[in-house]
Design a protein around this motif. Structure first.
Motif, PDB file in Angstrom:
ATOM      1  N   LEU A  74     -24.412  53.871 -17.683  1.00  0.00           N
ATOM      2  CA  LEU A  74     -23.124  54.258 -18.266  1.00  0.00           C
ATOM      3  C   LEU A  74     -23.004  53.795 -19.717  1.00  0.00           C
ATOM      4  O   LEU A  74     -22.539  54.542 -20.585  1.00  0.00           O
ATOM      5  N   GLU A  75     -23.429  52.574 -20.005  1.00  0.00           N
ATOM      6  CA  GLU A  75     -23.393  52.080 -21.385  1.00  0.00           C
ATOM      7  C   GLU A  75     -24.378  52.859 -22.255  1.00  0.00           C
ATOM      8  O   GLU A  75     -24.088  53.181 -23.410  1.00  0.00           O
ATOM      9  N   GLY A  76     -25.554  53.122 -21.700  1.00  0.00           N
ATOM     10  CA  GLY A  76     -26.580  53.836 -22.451  1.00  0.00           C
ATOM     11  C   GLY A  76     -26.150  55.236 -22.852  1.00  0.00           C
ATOM     12  O   GLY A  76     -26.519  55.730 -23.917  1.00  0.00           O
ATOM     13  N   PHE A  77     -25.364  55.879 -22.008  1.00  0.00           N
ATOM     14  CA  PHE A  77     -24.868  57.226 -22.308  1.00  0.00           C
ATOM     15  C   PHE A  77     -24.124  57.237 -23.640  1.00  0.00           C
ATOM     16  O   PHE A  77     -24.273  58.149 -24.454  1.00  0.00           O
ATOM     17  N   VAL A  78     -23.338  56.184 -23.890  1.00  0.00           N
ATOM     18  CA  VAL A  78     -22.597  56.071 -25.149  1.00  0.00           C
ATOM     19  C   VAL A  78     -23.500  55.546 -26.266  1.00  0.00           C
ATOM     20  O   VAL A  78     -23.502  56.069 -27.385  1.00  0.00           O
TER      21      VAL A  78
END
Length: 209
Positions: free
Chosen positions: A39-43
């Motif tokens: 989820l963090e990597g998506f941003v």
């Protein structure tokens, strides 16, 4: 602080709350770390460079964007950082993986490096350094120093929980990197553990004491 993103997304906050619970077992803890990293990597990876390539669909040929250049390098800080790698690789399977090994001196609380192996050439890649916990900031600062010595330029740091002391120190030492934090906690205690934190992330990911 410029170049610092502290996530407020409900999914990330919910999963971090389960991580904090001392009753959460190893298997669930490991899975949650993986999901939070994704989820963090998506941003964090929203600025990856793209280029248009020709693709033939079942209907017609078109030009459509794909990730360009040397792509991505994921560099976990051993050992807890390993828990975040698969979540990022799920987003970018072609990424290369390096490793930086650090351990914390129990008396000084300062990091000691014992291993460094990076994809070559590192200078042309976007580099994501990951470690679930940003406590004093020492390990992250030293790891990024090593990457810069090897020629790394476009560096991001991703963690799940940070202490204000570590975040401020990392930002001060490396103001040019982008920092992504799942949750900013209250403080470090006298043993340099994050409060309220979640305990030792490495032990909880790998089931060790």
């Amino acid at each position: 602080m410029e170049n610092v993103t502290i996530f407020e997304h409900p999914l990330i906050q919910h999963k971090i709350s389960i991580l904090r619970d001392k009753r959460t077992g190893t298997n669930e803890f490991r899975q949650l770390v993986d999901e939070i990293a994704m989820l963090e990597g998506f941003v964090a990876l929203s600025d990856l460079p793209v280029e248009d390539v020709e693709v033939e669909t079942p209907i017609e040929t078109c030009m459509t964007p794909m990730i360009a250049g040397r792509k991505l390098a994921v560099v976990p800080i051993l050992r807890a950082g390993l828990g975040m790698v698969s979540g990022i690789l799920a987003l970018v399977p072609s990424a290369k993986v390096g490793h930086i090994g650090m351990y914390r001196d129990e008396e000084t609380h300062e990091p000691q490096e014992y291993y460094c192996k990076l994809p070559d050439p590192i200078a042309e890649r976007t580099i994501v350094v990951c470690d679930p916990m940003l406590a004093t900031g020492g390990s992250a600062i030293d790891a990024i120093n090593q990457i810069k010595k090897h020629g790394g330029k476009n560096i991001k740091f991703m963690c799940i929980i940070a202490a204000p002391e570590g975040l401020e120190r990392l930002h001060r030492e490396h103001p040019d990197i982008q920092i992504y934090v799942g949750a900013l906690d209250r403080q470090l205690n006298e043993n340099a553990y994050i409060c309220p934190g979640l305990g030792d992330a490495g032990d909880r990911i790998f089931g060790t004491k």
